[in-house]
Design an enzyme around this catalytic site. Structure first.
Site, PDB file in Angstrom:
ATOM      1  N   ASP A  56       0.799  -1.234   0.000  1.00 40.12           N
ATOM      2  CA  ASP A  56       0.000   0.000   0.000  1.00 40.12           C
ATOM      3  C   ASP A  56       0.832   1.284   0.000  1.00 40.12           C
ATOM      4  OD1 ASP A  56      -2.458  -1.121  -0.351  1.00 40.12           O
ATOM      5  OD2 ASP A  56      -2.838  -1.389   1.790  1.00 40.12           O
ATOM      6  N   ASP A  61      -6.963  -4.739  -4.541  1.00 38.35           N
ATOM      7  CA  ASP A  61      -6.690  -3.347  -4.146  1.00 38.35           C
ATOM      8  C   ASP A  61      -5.389  -2.824  -4.757  1.00 38.35           C
ATOM      9  OD1 ASP A  61      -7.899  -5.171  -2.354  1.00 38.35           O
ATOM     10  OD2 ASP A  61      -7.957  -3.714  -0.744  1.00 38.35           O
ATOM     11  N   ARG A 101     -16.192  -2.794  -2.335  1.00 40.40           N
ATOM     12  CA  ARG A 101     -15.041  -1.900  -2.496  1.00 40.40           C
ATOM     13  C   ARG A 101     -13.991  -2.555  -3.396  1.00 40.40           C
ATOM     14  NH1 ARG A 101     -14.396  -0.439   2.374  1.00 40.40           N
ATOM     15  NH2 ARG A 101     -12.444  -1.411   2.982  1.00 40.40           N
ATOM     16  N   TRP A 104     -12.101  -1.059  -6.594  1.00 39.37           N
ATOM     17  CA  TRP A 104     -10.647  -0.999  -6.811  1.00 39.37           C
ATOM     18  C   TRP A 104     -10.331  -1.534  -8.210  1.00 39.37           C
ATOM     19  CZ3 TRP A 104      -9.721   2.410  -3.567  1.00 39.37           C
ATOM     20  CH2 TRP A 104      -9.760   2.302  -2.193  1.00 39.37           C
TER      21      TRP A 104
END
Ligand code: GLY
Length: 384
Positions: A105, A166, A238, A242
């Site tokens: 991330d 993600d 979600r 992404w």
């Protein structure tokens, strides 16, 4: 593009954002917020609710507050937003020192902070930070499987072969690094990861897996996990977003048509599942009860749909804009707190289907809501 009543609505929302950000930015000037506690922003530069290395200052959402400040600086030209963005960017330097708390991330953390700063001001220190983060991300690439490793081991859980959807939002850091340095290696890794994600994560109906485990030595798919969604084979909303916006970003950086077509396939699945209410559940395949919703997914989807609308022909674009408008109007009219009672705008985020609590503010909900609104106005600062 927008009808008169829609333009009036949009201008009203922009005014509400400007008013709210004006006082919230002062109040949280030295913080890096994730959520609110009794209406007030928490501060991940100090707080570490779990005590784990990946929380606290290393928490993956710590770039969004800076990103919101850059959006506001771009919108208003007010120097205070730049100053506040600089405070949170400098705070993240501690993460490079810690090192062990970082994982894939780094894109979410340094794109809306250092890359944003560099894009706007050409700050040399920001460029260095962003390149440092890009090298950390590139170093997580698994050659056998053609994927970027997501997380570090969790307790005794071996995650060497884990990739998550993600990461489509982290790889723009690699595209940026290649564009900035002229070195193609970063882009090669990003495209390989995107190609692997197209085949291993996206299902024929346009829904996506959250987690895919590969054999880290031979590269084959071992199994899939439901991750933050309801169960294996379900459809964590979600995660859908992404993918929707993430493949669109890969298209923006590479021009590869397959990425655009994949973004559209995921978008069509998402649009077909938007309930009449416009309120997005945590998982499109969750049971009807208990009620579990996630406004962050609605905001991210709106951004992605508006980007797709820019890339397609005049006959196609209307359906994407219409869907984005429905999501954004729902967020504004029934999911936002525009008062001074809460430091966040959107009030009903959910971290995961099985999270301990649901329907609370999450900072990236506000970030993507603002990004979508400015995109609709035609004045967004593209940070990805
Ligand atoms: N990237 C983790 C999440 O969306 O919750």
């Amino acid at each position: 593009m927008l009808e008169t009543n829609e333009k009036i609505w949009l201008n009203g929302v922009i005014e509400k954002i400007a008013t709210k950000m004006d006082w919230v930015s002062e109040k949280s000037r030295n913080k890096i917020p994730y959520t609110t506690i009794n209406g007030t922003h928490d501060d991940r530069s100090i707080d570490n609710p779990s005590g784990n290395k990946t929380d606290g200052i290393n928490w993956w959402t710590n770039g969004f507050w800076g990103g919101m400040m850059w959006l506001m600086y771009h919108e208003t030209g007010n120097e205070k937003y730049k100053e506040i963005a600089n405070i949170s960017e400098a705070g993240l330097d501690q993460c490079f020192q810690d090192y062990y708390g970082l994982h894939h991330d780094v894109g979410f953390m340094w794109l809306p902070t250092s890359v944003a700063n560099y894009k706007v001001t050409k700050n040399a220190e920001s460029r260095k930070r962003a390149l440092h983060a890009a090298n950390l991300l590139a170093g997580r690439f698994n050659l056998a499987g053609g994927f970027i490793r997501a997380w570090n081991d969790v307790g005794d859980k071996d995650t060497r072969g884990w990739a998550i959807i993600d990461c489509m939002f982290n790889i723009p850091l690699l595209y940026w690094a290649s564009e900035e340095t002229g070195d193609p290696r970063f882009k090669q890794i990003a495209m390989k990861h995107a190609d692997t994600s197209m085949s291993a994560f996206v299902r024929p109906d346009g829904s996506v897996n959250h987690i895919v485990e590969f054999d880290p030595f031979n590269g084959g798919v071992v199994k899939t996990y439901g991750g933050q969604g309801y169960e294996e084979g379900s459809s964590w909303t979600r995660g859908q977003t992404w993918a929707l916006y993430g493949f669109m970003m890969s298209y923006i950086h590479t021009g590869k048509e397959e990425y655009l077509n994949t973004a559209k396939r995921v978008a069509h699945y998402f649009m077909a599942n938007i309930p009449d209410s416009g309120v997005i559940p945590v998982d499109f395949r969750q049971p009807r009860e208990p009620r579990r919703e996630d406004d962050t997914a609605a905001a991210i989807a709106a951004c992605g749909l508006l980007e797709i609308a820019k890339a397609v022909g005049p006959y196609e674009k209307d359906s994407y804009i219409k869907a984005a408008l429905k999501l954004l109007k729902t967020l504004d009219e029934s999911r936002s707190d525009w008062s001074r009672d809460n430091d966040c705008i959107l009030q009903n985020g959910s971290g995961a289907y099985y999270a301990k609590s649901h329907h609370h503010p999450i900072i990236y909900g506000d970030y993507y809501f603002m990004e979508a609104i400015f995109k609709l106005k035609g004045n967004d600062l593209y940070l990805w």
